[in-house]
Design a protein around this motif. Sequence first.
Motif, PDB file in Angstrom:
ATOM      1  N   PRO A   1       0.913  -1.173   0.100  1.00 52.14           N
ATOM      2  CA  PRO A   1       0.045  -0.015   0.160  1.00 52.14           C
ATOM      3  C   PRO A   1       1.051   1.377  -0.105  1.00 52.14           C
TER       4      PRO A   1
ATOM      5  N   ARG B   1      -2.049   4.060   3.047  1.00 54.20           N
ATOM      6  CA  ARG B   1      -3.235   4.345   2.573  1.00 54.20           C
ATOM      7  C   ARG B   1      -4.382   2.953   2.735  1.00 54.20           C
TER       8      ARG B   1
ATOM      9  N   THR C   1      -7.222   0.397   2.428  1.00 55.43           N
ATOM     10  CA  THR C   1      -7.710  -0.332   1.342  1.00 55.43           C
ATOM     11  C   THR C   1      -8.638  -1.386   2.190  1.00 55.43           C
TER      12      THR C   1
ATOM     13  N   THR D   1     -10.790  -4.657   2.310  1.00 59.39           N
ATOM     14  CA  THR D   1     -11.187  -6.046   1.703  1.00 59.39           C
ATOM     15  C   THR D   1     -11.923  -6.752   2.813  1.00 59.39           C
TER      16      THR D   1
ATOM     17  N   ASP E   1      -7.391  -6.727  -4.172  1.00 60.39           N
ATOM     18  CA  ASP E   1      -8.466  -5.947  -4.742  1.00 60.39           C
ATOM     19  C   ASP E   1      -8.393  -5.982  -6.212  1.00 60.39           C
TER      20      ASP E   1
ATOM     21  N   TYR F   1      -1.419  -6.360  -2.284  1.00 60.76           N
ATOM     22  CA  TYR F   1      -0.843  -5.547  -1.681  1.00 60.76           C
ATOM     23  C   TYR F   1      -0.176  -6.138  -0.363  1.00 60.76           C
TER      24      TYR F   1
END
Length: 488
Positions: free
Chosen positions: A300, A364, A366, A368, A444, A449
């Motif tokens: 990330p 950052r 993300t 999931t 993703d 990542y």
Amino acid sequence: MSKLLIVVDKLQDWGPFFQYDGVMTLADYLKWQGKSRQRVRLINLCRQSQYLGSGYYCSLLAEARNHHAIPSIKVFNKFNRDEIADVIDDIPVALTKQLNKALADNPESQLTFQLYFGETNERSLKKVADYLFEAFSVPILHVDLIKKQQWQVKTIRIGSLHKLTESQQTQFAEALERFSHKIWRLEPNKRQFKYDLAVLMDPKEQFPPCTPRSIELFCKAAKKAAMDTEIIGARDHQRLAEFDGLFIRETTAVNHHTFKMALKAEREGLAVIDDPNSILRCSNKIYLQTLFEQHQVPVPDGLMLFKYDADNLERAADLLGLPMVLKIPDGSFSRGVVKVKTMTELRQKMTELFEQSAIILAQRYTFTEFDWRIGVLNGQALFACKYFMARNHWQIYKHGSGKTQSGAFSTCAVNEVPAHVLDAAIRACAPIGDSLYGVDIKQDGDRVYVIEVNDNPNIDDGVEDLFLGNKLYDLLVEDFIRRIELKR
């Protein structure tokens, strides 16, 4: 299986003790061959400890033969180079205070006590004894104390077996029994194990990397492969040399006994999982982020925030946006990891985390539904699981007041994992080492990542072993044997 030898100048020096076929004179040791490629541990009880004395030569020759001696030649050289004063001067203040507290009511101005393999009958002096034995690993150590304004260690000397009194002989024998139980243990008649493996565990650990059942299954697999296993704890660090390998099944940290034991085991020539380099590299998220960026491992977007930088908030918000994730470098099991949604939260959490670390990693966020956990051993994928987020939470673990919740899981065959996920896991482990790792990955769509690489991954029965079953433990044992044979 390693062989334990005890070397003395005269066989009568060992007369008061249990008769053991590994006791020999220095002259006999020079003629002794042993089995090819067998690990040998040697306890040097020769009388002459000075430079070029019999004790010095015994440890020198042991090193030349790749035998692991106590005392080592390095310890003898510490005495011969007068490094004792430096070690005494470096005794921590806390130990000095403890020493003075223990002897506060003693009317004497000088005292002498003995350490036998780091043990003393003076329980209040145990930590001082541990410190001195770590610096000078000697079977018998005389410690001279003197009281000036306060009690302090005056000097230390190597003791001689043949000069012990009857009561001291008893203390020595009992300490030796604990230090190297192989002398007193009856060998099995029907089966000889080829390898000895120590498994480091803490039964009181809140979040252990294994369940008791998984350890039981591992030990069963080891026995089938002629490997003897023994569960050890932090206090057994001085016994490591009697094993061929060390399997750390306790959560590791650099400022922890797990790291010290990994270092010591590696110095003694053991096969170690996980090795100290892996612990060092995996335990710090700042290090991993930098390492991954240099090796083009997908991670990330991240930013290192420094405690005294005035523009931390603005830089983080501009580059990463909100929400974002903040991490202290050495957190584990989702501890020390927070998600912030607003600038107010960002400012508050940064202030709190900077109390724990001078650098914070911002990443950052993300979303999931699950994280992949890919188990990697010696550069090959071993198992694959999906760890789902805890209910109504954005992490796998949700830590509450006195209670921790975790999400569900799903275990699958390695060949069912998307190729780009496996590729990222293998690439992430390559610059770290060839040990046992658990790689956490977010997927993703077509993008992945790597979140982190864990040096001491969970292997729980009914979870990580759900697909492979007992085969998982067989593979671990086989790799340990491979590592042990390479060491030989």
